[in-house]
Every structure is written in C-alpha cells, then in structure tokens.
Design an enzyme around this catalytic site. Structure first.
Site, PDB file in Angstrom:
ATOM      1  N   ASN A   7       3.798   7.609   1.122  1.00 42.30           N
ATOM      2  CA  ASN A   7       4.170   6.362   0.862  1.00 42.30           C
ATOM      3  C   ASN A   7       3.354   5.313   1.606  1.00 42.30           C
ATOM      4  O   ASN A   7       3.234   4.102   1.369  1.00 42.30           O
ATOM      5  CB  ASN A   7       5.818   6.134   1.275  1.00 42.30           C
ATOM      6  CG  ASN A   7       5.914   6.470   2.691  1.00 42.30           C
ATOM      7  OD1 ASN A   7       5.415   7.374   3.262  1.00 42.30           O
ATOM      8  ND2 ASN A   7       6.965   5.850   3.258  1.00 42.30           N
ATOM      9  N   HIS A  60      -0.398  10.110   6.065  1.00 37.93           N
ATOM     10  CA  HIS A  60       0.183   9.462   4.952  1.00 37.93           C
ATOM     11  C   HIS A  60       1.403   8.722   4.636  1.00 37.93           C
ATOM     12  O   HIS A  60       1.812   7.916   3.752  1.00 37.93           O
ATOM     13  CB  HIS A  60      -0.116  10.565   3.740  1.00 37.93           C
ATOM     14  CG  HIS A  60       0.977  11.221   3.884  1.00 37.93           C
ATOM     15  ND1 HIS A  60       1.263  12.018   2.424  1.00 37.93           N
ATOM     16  CD2 HIS A  60       1.797  12.008   4.798  1.00 37.93           C
ATOM     17  CE1 HIS A  60       2.426  12.946   2.681  1.00 37.93           C
ATOM     18  NE2 HIS A  60       2.398  13.050   3.966  1.00 37.93           N
ATOM     19  N   HIS A  61       1.972   8.687   5.992  1.00 35.62           N
ATOM     20  CA  HIS A  61       3.474   7.894   5.995  1.00 35.62           C
ATOM     21  C   HIS A  61       3.265   6.470   6.709  1.00 35.62           C
ATOM     22  O   HIS A  61       4.102   5.775   6.771  1.00 35.62           O
ATOM     23  CB  HIS A  61       4.584   8.665   6.530  1.00 35.62           C
ATOM     24  CG  HIS A  61       4.826   9.801   5.981  1.00 35.62           C
ATOM     25  ND1 HIS A  61       5.231  10.113   4.647  1.00 35.62           N
ATOM     26  CD2 HIS A  61       5.143  11.205   6.389  1.00 35.62           C
ATOM     27  CE1 HIS A  61       5.446  11.294   4.072  1.00 35.62           C
ATOM     28  NE2 HIS A  61       5.069  11.903   5.357  1.00 35.62           N
ATOM     29  N   CYS A  62       2.017   6.293   7.256  1.00 39.38           N
ATOM     30  CA  CYS A  62       1.902   4.888   7.909  1.00 39.38           C
ATOM     31  C   CYS A  62       0.914   4.003   6.957  1.00 39.38           C
ATOM     32  O   CYS A  62       0.237   4.387   6.168  1.00 39.38           O
ATOM     33  CB  CYS A  62       0.882   5.345   9.322  1.00 39.38           C
ATOM     34  SG  CYS A  62       0.600   3.721   9.997  1.00 39.38           S
TER      35      CYS A  62
END
Length: 353
Positions: A185, A141-143
């Site tokens: 993010n 979920h940070h990509c």
C-alpha cells in the site's frame, strides 16, 4: 539535480548485488520481539559466500540515505516524526522501542533501515546500467511519503523509482511487481495517479494492511485465498507477470520478492514451498530479461529463520540459469568457458541485429 553519493559508480568488477553489514538490526535482543529475522540480510550474504558466488570485495557496499535523499519523496513533517521513539515503535511494531532515547533508536533501528533504503536507490541505477541488480535488503512497501507502518519506515521503492525518473536519462516508465504476501500500500499511495508507474500486486486478501484506498492504484490485482499452494500460485504469477509486461512497456521492473508467502509464515497465511519461491523469482526474471527490461529485486518480508537460505538458493538458481546476465566479473567465477564466450558473443551479435 545535485549529484547524490548514492549514484557514484561502483568498480566495474563488482556484481550488482548491494549490501552492508549495517543492514542488520541487533540491539539487546529487542529485535527478537518482532517476528522478523533482523539478521536475515547478513545470513543471505554468508550463504552466497559459502557457495563461492560472491566475495566481500565483489559486492556493492550500500550507503545510508541522507535526509536530502529521503526528501525526494518524504515530507519533512514525516521525517521529523521519526524523532519520536514512540512513532518508530509503532511503525516497527516493537513496543519497547518507545521507551528508548531517540538517539539510540536512530542508531540501532533507523540507521539500518536508512542504509537498506540507500541500497535500493543505488540498486536502481545499477539495474539500469547492468541489466539487473539485487538489494539484499529493502522492499519497505508499506511506507509512503508521509506515513510508515508494518516495519517500513522509509519508502525505498518509491525513492528508487523517483530517483531514476529524475536523474537517469531514458527512464520514464516503471513497473512494480509486488509478490510479498501483503498488499504494497505504500508505493500504491505514492503513485496513485501517476501514469508512468504500473503496479501489479499479488497478496493474501485477508491480512494486513487491507488498504482499500491504495488498491485503486493497482493495475493488476491478484487477491489470494488463505493457504494458496504452489500450482495455483505459480500459474497466477506467470499469467499476470506476462500480462503486465505485455500491457505496459517499462524501462525498469522493480520486483518486491517477499518470502513471507512461505508455508508456515506466521503473518503471510499462504502455503508456498521453498521450491515454489525459487521458481517464482525465476519466472519474474525470465519475463523481464527476455524483454530486455532491467530488473531491480528487493527482498522485503519473510518471517521465518529459513527464508535467508531460500533467498540465497533463489539467487544461485538465477545465476545457474544464466538469468543474471553477463555482468559478473570473471575473477569471481574463474574464467568463462570457451563455449560460453562463443554463446555470449553470438548473443551480443543477435542483440545488435
């Protein structure tokens, strides 16, 4: 759009649980330089096999996402950047990767992540078909489309949702429930101005990534303090998951079920017990299933050796409570009891009426 191999229907006898041995990252001990347990995915499957919940021929084998698949979300420029080992070293936070030839980095680090990404995309379609699906990996979920980070090289959550929007009729609204200890993010940046996607995110407000811009995409923001414990946490999750699903009616829930909220996690900074994690997953599945909304679960972060056992326990709990629907093959579990069959047909009847 072209037929992707990731959407070929698995045999009906399979559980909608997606996994491949290729998920696991093992290479000269390099994986030990990151706090992540890079073999946790295989351990989860082994626990589920020991408990006789699944067998090899009953799970859906994940396939690697191709460039063509990845380009549904990622820019060509970003995918080209991954051909530089130092870029991958930065994203995965394993510095020595910078010194390896890129063909080795592709095979030993990125291929496992691409296979997990393919698994999330496959699980999206399975969830819609079967009412639920679990990718034993994924949750990067940070990509976002043009930037990786925090061990996340591909935007699998964004990809799964975009694939559904573009290729599956009747799916035009999605809710992301992100309960990893870190702010999600990546998908937030990808869906910043997209009214079709509703994001709920509960995270430790003081840790990575602290992405203020991405926070603008969160419709339900639950910012947690250091050391938050079970009672407060579960109460907040319950309130906000119910609130989120009442506020926006999605066609799919993507549940990012990070276990880095576990007490003692070196990165998460929260203090949730193993029982608290099992209960949390149950709350989310209950909320989605009771509304008839398909749910896709990905496992995301979790940086302690004991998280594999907890994830397996959680899946066993969901099954024992009947929250995994009736898609399971009779061959996996012996025949259902007569009263179970009566209950199921009664349920089917009430669904029709």
């Amino acid at each position: 759009p072209h037929r992707t191999e990731l959407y070929e229907d698995p045999p009906l006898g399979c559980w909608p649980i997606v996994y491949s041995p290729d998920y696991n990252i093992t290479f000269m001990g390099l994986e030990k330089l990151h706090p992540f347990d890079a073999g946790k995915w295989g351990k989860i499957i082994n626990f589920l096999k020991e408990e006789k919940l699944i067998a090899d021929d009953l799970i859906v084998p994940a396939r690697e996402a191709t460039d063509e698949d990845l380009l549904v979300v990622h820019t060509r420029r970003y995918l080209n950047k991954l051909k530089w080992s130092f870029v991958v070293a930065t994203i995965t936070e394993i510095p020595p990767v910078a010194f390896l030839p890129n063909f080795i980095v592709q095979r030993k680090v990125l291929k496992p992540l691409r296979t997990q990404t393919g698994g999330t995309i496959m699980a999206g379609k399975l969830a819609v078909d079967r009412g639920w699906a679990i990718n034993v990996g994924g949750g990067f979920h940070h990509c976002s489309s043009d930037k990786g980070g925090g061990f996340c090289a591909y935007a699998d959550i964004t990809l799964a949702i975009k694939f559904l929007f573009e290729r599956v009729q009747g799916v035009s609204r999605a809710t992301i429930i992100d309960l990893d200890a870190h702010q999600g993010n990546g998908h937030e940046r990808d869906f910043m101005d997209d009214p079709r996607v509703y994001i709920m995110d509960a995270y430790n407000r003081y840790i990575y990534p602290g992405d203020g811009f991405a926070k603008r995409a969160i419709k339900r923001k639950v910012e947690l303090e250091w050391g938050t414990e079970d009672t407060e946490y579960l109460q907040k999750v319950q309130t906000h998951v119910e609130g989120a699903l009442n506020e926006f009616k999605p066609d799919i829930v993507v549940y990012n079920a990070g276990t880095d909220i576990l007490d003692g996690d070196p990165l998460g900074g929260l203090a949730i017990s193993p029982q608290g994690i099992v209960k949390r997953d149950e709350l989310v599945f209950r909320a989605a299933r009771s509304r008839g909304v398909p749910v896709l679960m990905v496992t995301s972060g979790g940086y302690q050796k004991r998280t594999a056992r907890i994830i397996a326990d959680s899946i066993l709990n969901l099954h024992s409570l009947g929250l995994l629907g009736r898609q399971q093959p009779a061959c996996a579990l012996g025949s259902p009891s007569l009263d179970q069959m009566v209950r199921d047909s009664a349920k089917d009847f009430s669904n029709l009426s």
